[in-house]
Write a protein that holds these residues in place. Structure first.
Motif, PDB file in Angstrom:
ATOM      1  N   LEU A 151       0.836  -1.207   0.000  1.00 22.48           N
ATOM      2  CA  LEU A 151       0.000   0.000   0.000  1.00 22.48           C
ATOM      3  C   LEU A 151       0.865   1.250   0.000  1.00 22.48           C
ATOM      4  CD1 LEU A 151      -2.805   1.322   0.204  1.00 22.48           C
ATOM      5  CD2 LEU A 151      -2.508   1.282   2.679  1.00 22.48           C
ATOM      6  N   LEU A 152       2.014   1.199   0.662  1.00 25.62           N
ATOM      7  CA  LEU A 152       2.876   2.373   0.724  1.00 25.62           C
ATOM      8  C   LEU A 152       3.286   2.814  -0.673  1.00 25.62           C
ATOM      9  CD1 LEU A 152       5.172   1.389   3.723  1.00 25.62           C
ATOM     10  CD2 LEU A 152       2.997   2.640   3.759  1.00 25.62           C
ATOM     11  N   ALA A 153       3.621   1.846  -1.529  1.00 19.62           N
ATOM     12  CA  ALA A 153       4.002   2.172  -2.903  1.00 19.62           C
ATOM     13  C   ALA A 153       2.822   2.780  -3.655  1.00 19.62           C
ATOM     14  CB  ALA A 153       4.499   0.932  -3.619  1.00 19.62           C
ATOM     15  N   ARG A 154       1.619   2.308  -3.360  1.00 18.17           N
ATOM     16  CA  ARG A 154       0.427   2.843  -4.026  1.00 18.17           C
ATOM     17  C   ARG A 154       0.124   4.264  -3.550  1.00 18.17           C
ATOM     18  NH1 ARG A 154      -3.910  -1.638  -2.849  1.00 18.17           N
ATOM     19  NH2 ARG A 154      -5.216  -0.432  -4.296  1.00 18.17           N
ATOM     20  N   LEU A 155       0.394   4.534  -2.271  1.00 15.85           N
ATOM     21  CA  LEU A 155       0.217   5.905  -1.773  1.00 15.85           C
ATOM     22  C   LEU A 155       1.184   6.861  -2.458  1.00 15.85           C
ATOM     23  CD1 LEU A 155      -0.192   5.292   2.073  1.00 15.85           C
ATOM     24  CD2 LEU A 155      -1.999   5.898   0.448  1.00 15.85           C
ATOM     25  N   GLU A 156       2.396   6.404  -2.692  1.00 14.49           N
ATOM     26  CA  GLU A 156       3.387   7.252  -3.358  1.00 14.49           C
ATOM     27  C   GLU A 156       3.081   7.406  -4.844  1.00 14.49           C
ATOM     28  OE1 GLU A 156       7.180   5.588  -2.404  1.00 14.49           O
ATOM     29  OE2 GLU A 156       7.053   6.123  -0.277  1.00 14.49           O
ATOM     30  N   ALA A 157       2.481   6.375  -5.451  1.00 15.98           N
ATOM     31  CA  ALA A 157       2.077   6.483  -6.863  1.00 15.98           C
ATOM     32  C   ALA A 157       0.886   7.422  -7.006  1.00 15.98           C
ATOM     33  CB  ALA A 157       1.743   5.106  -7.423  1.00 15.98           C
ATOM     34  N   ARG A 197      -8.180  12.437   1.920  1.00 10.54           N
ATOM     35  CA  ARG A 197      -8.725  12.011   0.629  1.00 10.54           C
ATOM     36  C   ARG A 197      -7.908  10.874   0.025  1.00 10.54           C
ATOM     37  NH1 ARG A 197      -8.441  17.487  -2.397  1.00 10.54           N
ATOM     38  NH2 ARG A 197      -9.119  16.225  -4.200  1.00 10.54           N
ATOM     39  N   LEU A 198      -6.592  10.969   0.165  1.00  9.39           N
ATOM     40  CA  LEU A 198      -5.719   9.931  -0.386  1.00  9.39           C
ATOM     41  C   LEU A 198      -5.966   8.591   0.309  1.00  9.39           C
ATOM     42  CD1 LEU A 198      -3.308   9.044  -2.144  1.00  9.39           C
ATOM     43  CD2 LEU A 198      -1.800   9.920  -0.354  1.00  9.39           C
ATOM     44  N   LEU A 199      -6.030   8.591   1.631  1.00 12.75           N
ATOM     45  CA  LEU A 199      -6.240   7.350   2.354  1.00 12.75           C
ATOM     46  C   LEU A 199      -7.657   6.814   2.164  1.00 12.75           C
ATOM     47  CD1 LEU A 199      -4.296   8.204   5.636  1.00 12.75           C
ATOM     48  CD2 LEU A 199      -3.597   6.675   3.785  1.00 12.75           C
ATOM     49  N   ALA A 200      -8.629   7.703   2.022  1.00  9.55           N
ATOM     50  CA  ALA A 200     -10.000   7.253   1.768  1.00  9.55           C
ATOM     51  C   ALA A 200     -10.096   6.491   0.454  1.00  9.55           C
ATOM     52  CB  ALA A 200     -10.948   8.447   1.761  1.00  9.55           C
ATOM     53  N   ALA A 201      -9.261   6.864  -0.510  1.00  8.87           N
ATOM     54  CA  ALA A 201      -9.269   6.158  -1.797  1.00  8.87           C
ATOM     55  C   ALA A 201      -8.846   4.707  -1.649  1.00  8.87           C
ATOM     56  CB  ALA A 201      -8.343   6.874  -2.778  1.00  8.87           C
ATOM     57  N   PHE A 202      -8.142   4.390  -0.560  1.00 13.35           N
ATOM     58  CA  PHE A 202      -7.712   3.018  -0.302  1.00 13.35           C
ATOM     59  C   PHE A 202      -8.442   2.413   0.893  1.00 13.35           C
ATOM     60  CE2 PHE A 202      -4.140   5.097  -2.445  1.00 13.35           C
ATOM     61  CZ  PHE A 202      -3.931   4.217  -3.498  1.00 13.35           C
ATOM     62  N   ASP A 203      -9.611   2.996   1.209  1.00 16.84           N
ATOM     63  CA  ASP A 203     -10.477   2.489   2.281  1.00 16.84           C
ATOM     64  C   ASP A 203      -9.759   2.408   3.621  1.00 16.84           C
ATOM     65  OD1 ASP A 203     -12.722   2.157   0.575  1.00 16.84           O
ATOM     66  OD2 ASP A 203     -11.855   0.296  -0.177  1.00 16.84           O
ATOM     67  N   LEU A 204      -8.967   3.434   3.921  1.00 15.91           N
ATOM     68  CA  LEU A 204      -8.261   3.510   5.195  1.00 15.91           C
ATOM     69  C   LEU A 204      -8.804   4.691   6.005  1.00 15.91           C
ATOM     70  CD1 LEU A 204      -4.468   2.823   4.515  1.00 15.91           C
ATOM     71  CD2 LEU A 204      -6.030   1.455   5.881  1.00 15.91           C
ATOM     72  N   PRO A 205      -9.705   4.443   6.951  1.00 16.30           N
ATOM     73  CA  PRO A 205     -10.214   5.544   7.774  1.00 16.30           C
ATOM     74  C   PRO A 205      -9.112   6.144   8.635  1.00 16.30           C
ATOM     75  CG  PRO A 205     -11.609   3.586   7.941  1.00 16.30           C
ATOM     76  CD  PRO A 205     -10.350   3.161   7.257  1.00 16.30           C
ATOM     77  N   VAL A 206      -9.085   7.460   8.711  1.00 17.09           N
ATOM     78  CA  VAL A 206      -8.096   8.171   9.529  1.00 17.09           C
ATOM     79  C   VAL A 206      -8.659   8.350  10.938  1.00 17.09           C
ATOM     80  CG1 VAL A 206      -6.868  10.344   9.848  1.00 17.09           C
ATOM     81  CG2 VAL A 206      -7.076   9.360   7.567  1.00 17.09           C
ATOM     82  N   LEU A 207      -7.913   7.899  11.926  1.00 15.38           N
ATOM     83  CA  LEU A 207      -8.305   8.049  13.322  1.00 15.38           C
ATOM     84  C   LEU A 207      -7.684   9.305  13.942  1.00 15.38           C
ATOM     85  CD1 LEU A 207      -7.927   4.333  14.480  1.00 15.38           C
ATOM     86  CD2 LEU A 207      -9.966   5.497  13.586  1.00 15.38           C
TER      87      LEU A 207
END
Length: 252
Positions: A151-157, A197-207
């Protein structure tokens, strides 16, 4: 020889560090500002560096001492001077009579915490807040779930969202727990709610979302809700303070 640059009266007041441009416009419209002894009611009244004299409430306009500070913003405060919904703002933390008018350098949304700069040096602030050329910003983000290294690589992409390309310059896992994880995310540009917004695109809720550094300036042990003045070396490292413009001389 080029003619002297001409700027609107409200902009000149703001550049002197005495108030925001919006507040300056209110002062002008209220008749509190005079140019060469005559009241001016147009915030865009042109001012040049040819010796014009500006006064506010009968006192000659003087540039305010430049102040640069860092606040550890608590969650739940809005980054604005006044909130139309009556919510508490970051200025609750700056109720100190020793401080002049200060504006936030960039923003952190209500749910975000951490390092927030303030200054009355508008040129310095603009350089830091510039979304393309400003310093990198580092965040620690608690997310629900346990993201993998893929996922880290996808966040950077990055991803496309609402017509914008959102990506992290760097992303790494700080630590993981049974149900959540902490990430470190570095941004090289600033967009509205970019990390959420970036994390929401990968279904990662921010706490939780905490800004821990801007460029070389780290938040460090500053307590929540507390502020401190920046050291001159820190100011220089983030961006060289603005030089006085010709219009400054017009305000004498």
């Amino acid at each position: 020889m080029r003619p002297p640059a001409r700027h609107g009266l409200a902009r000149i007041l703001s550049k002197q560090g005495v108030c925001s441009r919006t507040e300056a416009a209110r002062w002008v419209r209220a008749g509190r500002v005079r140019v060469d002894g005559r009241p001016v009611h147009d915030p865009e009244f042109p001012i040049s560096g040819d010796g014009q004299h500006i006064s506010v409430d009968g006192h000659p306009l003087r540039a305010a001492d430049r102040v640069y500070l860092v606040l550890n913003k608590p969650r739940g405060l809005v980054t604005t001077v006044r909130d139309e919904k009556g919510r508490e703002t970051v200025y609750r933390c700056l109720e100190d009579p020793r401080l002049p008018w200060l504006a936030p350098v960039g923003r952190l949304d209500k749910a975000s915490e951490g390092l927030l700069l303030f200054s009355n040096d508008t040129a310095w602030a603009a350089a830091i807040a510039d979304p393309l050329r400003g310093p990198h910003k580092t965040y620690h983000v608690q997310v629900s779930g346990q993201p993998g290294t893929d996922l880290l690589a996808r966040l950077e992409a990055g991803v496309h969202d609402e017509g914008e390309h959102l990506s992290a310059l760097e992303a790494r896992i700080l630590r993981t727990g049974a149900r959540n994880a902490w990430l470190e995310i570095v941004l090289d540009e600033g967009r509205n709610r970019q990390i959420r917004r970036l994390l929401a695109a990968f279904d990662l809720p921010v706490l939780r979302l905490v800004r821990v550094a801007i460029g070389p300036l780290a938040l460090g042990p500053l307590p929540k809700g507390a502020w401190r003045l920046l050291e001159p070396a820190e100011v220089q490292a983030l961006g060289r303070p603005a030089e006085a413009e010709p219009a400054d001389r017009a305000a004498s």
